[in-house]
Write an enzyme that holds these catalytic residues in place. Structure first.
Site, PDB file in Angstrom:
ATOM      1  N   ASP A  13       0.723  -1.144   0.193  1.00  0.00           N
ATOM      2  CA  ASP A  13      -0.094  -0.055   0.094  1.00  0.00           C
ATOM      3  C   ASP A  13       0.859   1.173   0.083  1.00  0.00           C
ATOM      4  O   ASP A  13       0.509   2.280   0.647  1.00  0.00           O
ATOM      5  CB  ASP A  13      -0.960   0.081   1.242  1.00  0.00           C
ATOM      6  CG  ASP A  13      -1.864  -1.126   1.343  1.00  0.00           C
ATOM      7  OD1 ASP A  13      -2.466  -1.659   0.284  1.00  0.00           O
ATOM      8  OD2 ASP A  13      -1.687  -1.690   2.439  1.00  0.00           O
ATOM      9  N   LYS A  16       2.053   2.087  -5.151  1.00  0.00           N
ATOM     10  CA  LYS A  16       2.803   1.475  -6.312  1.00  0.00           C
ATOM     11  C   LYS A  16       1.824   1.890  -7.647  1.00  0.00           C
ATOM     12  O   LYS A  16       2.424   2.233  -8.652  1.00  0.00           O
ATOM     13  CB  LYS A  16       2.941  -0.032  -6.166  1.00  0.00           C
ATOM     14  CG  LYS A  16       3.939  -0.246  -5.167  1.00  0.00           C
ATOM     15  CD  LYS A  16       4.061  -1.639  -5.153  1.00  0.00           C
ATOM     16  CE  LYS A  16       2.983  -2.689  -4.404  1.00  0.00           C
ATOM     17  NZ  LYS A  16       3.192  -2.265  -2.894  1.00  0.00           N
ATOM     18  N   GLY A  40      -3.769  -4.368  -4.288  1.00  0.00           N
ATOM     19  CA  GLY A  40      -4.987  -3.297  -4.615  1.00  0.00           C
ATOM     20  C   GLY A  40      -4.146  -2.188  -5.016  1.00  0.00           C
ATOM     21  O   GLY A  40      -3.631  -1.650  -4.478  1.00  0.00           O
ATOM     22  N   HIS A  41      -4.310  -1.997  -6.431  1.00  0.00           N
ATOM     23  CA  HIS A  41      -3.532  -0.784  -7.039  1.00  0.00           C
ATOM     24  C   HIS A  41      -4.605   0.249  -7.463  1.00  0.00           C
ATOM     25  O   HIS A  41      -5.483  -0.102  -8.322  1.00  0.00           O
ATOM     26  CB  HIS A  41      -2.616  -1.126  -8.392  1.00  0.00           C
ATOM     27  CG  HIS A  41      -1.550  -2.067  -7.513  1.00  0.00           C
ATOM     28  ND1 HIS A  41      -0.751  -2.633  -8.619  1.00  0.00           N
ATOM     29  CD2 HIS A  41      -1.162  -2.185  -6.240  1.00  0.00           C
ATOM     30  CE1 HIS A  41       0.264  -3.297  -7.785  1.00  0.00           C
ATOM     31  NE2 HIS A  41       0.196  -3.006  -6.223  1.00  0.00           N
ATOM     32  N   GLN A 223       2.400  -5.887  -3.012  1.00  0.00           N
ATOM     33  CA  GLN A 223       2.517  -6.101  -1.599  1.00  0.00           C
ATOM     34  C   GLN A 223       3.860  -5.342  -1.257  1.00  0.00           C
ATOM     35  O   GLN A 223       4.299  -4.501  -1.911  1.00  0.00           O
ATOM     36  CB  GLN A 223       2.687  -7.679  -1.119  1.00  0.00           C
ATOM     37  CG  GLN A 223       1.308  -8.229  -1.006  1.00  0.00           C
ATOM     38  CD  GLN A 223       0.799  -8.882  -2.087  1.00  0.00           C
ATOM     39  OE1 GLN A 223       1.761  -9.706  -2.708  1.00  0.00           O
ATOM     40  NE2 GLN A 223      -0.146  -8.925  -2.535  1.00  0.00           N
TER      41      GLN A 223
END
Ligand code: IMP
Length: 429
Positions: A13, A16, A40-41, A223
């Site tokens: 988080d 990225k 989650g991007h 990650q």
């Protein structure tokens, strides 16, 4: 022109998505090489928000996007995400998306097991994303996974299903769960197979070809290093290697292809799920940073834990991942604070440490040693050059650079693609 490998240098988080999107617009191919739809991007382009979990971030800009063999692939999650992103006006087809045919699949039985284990662990739970990531990787290394290429041979899947189900049935019995419904699993696989097979290919070959043609390749990590199965805060980690070295093995190119390693680093620290977090803030300052930084998980919506910048873990991550330069994100979230703190070392039972020790109990017990700096009242949001930043923000960035022994290549000052200060261009280095 160099290739670029982007990794998170904290607990994930770090922002990225935005940096990868910014780089992807200048790359010829973007490759995911580990993890799955636990990632989650978030990308914000011209005010439009795209939330990606499994698809490489290049997909939004139409760049060739590759899901490498190091990823664990949930075919139903892939379909749902492709449909969602297509619904936002992005065309996704076999020309711009390729999936490694040797990717292991995440099946519903993996998600079941993830949930059963977490529930049984009670307060000792890892706090996983519940996506079945760990159990899928276990089956991969246990040599019983069903892989993408198997979807083209479902009529001869019985022996593999026997092995897989024997293992899962034994585990499920321990949780008083019924055996795997094999017929349903096979039917579900038959239904989803044509969708996945459209994109399936030996991606190492595709990458060899694009590399030979002089393409710039962007490897997109998920990650962060502190969640790496070997180097992270074990056992409170994910189940893949999140370090830069995985870019090679997880895509099918050699280590000489991975190029410039860009470590993404948030200007403070966050973590989702359980596990040690030496600089965690449980007071109003932490709450304020969490609110201003919108620190809620993209995948699970869980509130992230928040703390001061920890130079010890970032220095460690940069060394372990061979980071060439960092991208510092979310500096604007610290605007308005009277003072900011940086952790420069740990105290543990009378000793001072300049690294995070490996043992879980030691990691839980270390006490941060802080250096305090003056904050800044002016806004750093949307700054596009170093000269636009307040003097104390510049001092903070310079001190971080010294402590982590790694240069700052980029500073990101808002979620928007163009609010980025560039010091060194990773693609040109
Ligand atoms: P898993 O990857 O779902 O097995 O979860 C293992 C640990 O990694 C948990 O602490 C999760 O919160 C964390 N984790 C997994 N993916 C991400 C991510 O993309 N960002 C931040 N933490 C993550």
């Amino acid at each position: 022109m160099a290739n670029v490998t982007v990794i998170g240098a904290q607990w994930g988080d770090e922002g990225k998505g935005k940096i990868v999107d910014w780089l992807a617009s200048r790359a010829d191919a973007v490759v995911r090489f580990q993890g799955g739809h636990n990632a989650g991007h978030t990308l914000v382009i011209d005010g439009n928000v795209f939330k990606l979990s499994l698809l490489p971030s290049g997909i939004v800009s139409g760049t060739l996007s590759i899901i490498g063999n190091g990823v664990v692939l949930d075919p139903w999650a892939l379909k749902a995400e492709v449909e969602k992103i297509e619904g936002q006006g992005v065309d996704i087809n076999p020309d711009n998306l390729a999936v490694a045919d040797n990717c292991p699949l995440i099946l519903p039985i993996h998600r079941d097991l993830d949930g059963l284990r977490e529930t049984a662990a009670g307060s000792g739970k890892i706090g996983t994303t519940g996506r079945g990531i760990g159990p899928a990787y276990e089956d991969k290394v246990g040599r019983r996974a069903i892989r993408v290429c198997d979807l083209a041979h479902l009529d001869s899947l019985e022996p593999q299903l026997d092995r897989l189900c024997a293992h899962h049935d034994a585990l499920r019995a321990g949780f008083n769960e019924p055996p795997v419904d094999r017929e349903r699993l096979l039917n579900d696989l038959r239904e989803i197979a044509p969708f996945v097979l459209k994109f399936a290919q030996p991606v190492w070959k595709r990458l060899k070809k694009v590399r030979k043609a002089g393409a710039k390749i962007l490897f997109e990590g998920a990650q962060g290093v502190l969640l790496d199965i070997d180097h992270g805060t074990y056992p409170f980690v994910t189940s893949s290697n999140t370090v830069s070295g995985t870019a090679a093995a997880g895509s099918g190119l050699g280590p000489n292809a991975t190029g410039y390693v860009l470590g993404i680093v948030k200007a403070y620290t966050t973590r989702v799920g359980s596990g040690p977090f030496p600089t965690e803030l449980t007071d109003d300052i932490g709450k304020g940073i969490g609110e201003r930084g919108h620190e809620f998980g993209t995948v699970t919506g869980r509130q992230r834990r928040v703390g001061w910048f920890d130079a010890v873990i970032v220095r460690q991550s940069c060394a372990i991942s061979g980071v060439t330069g960092i991208a510092l994100t979310k500096i604007d979230v610290l605007d308005g604070l009277d003072e900011v703190k940086i952790c420069t070392g740990y105290r543990l039972r009378g000793n001072v440490y300049d690294y995070l020790p490996s043992h879980a109990a030691d990691q839980a017990e270390v006490e941060p040693i802080y250096e305090t700096m003056d904050g800044w009242k002016e806004s750093t949001a949307e700054a596009r050059s170093f000269a636009d930043l307040p003097a104390n923000a510049v001092k903070y960035i310079q001190r971080i650079q010294e402590l982590i022994e790694t240069p700052v290549s980029l500073v990101s000052t808002s979620p928007e693609r163009d609010d980025t200060i560039l010091m060194r261009d990773p693609f040109m280095d």
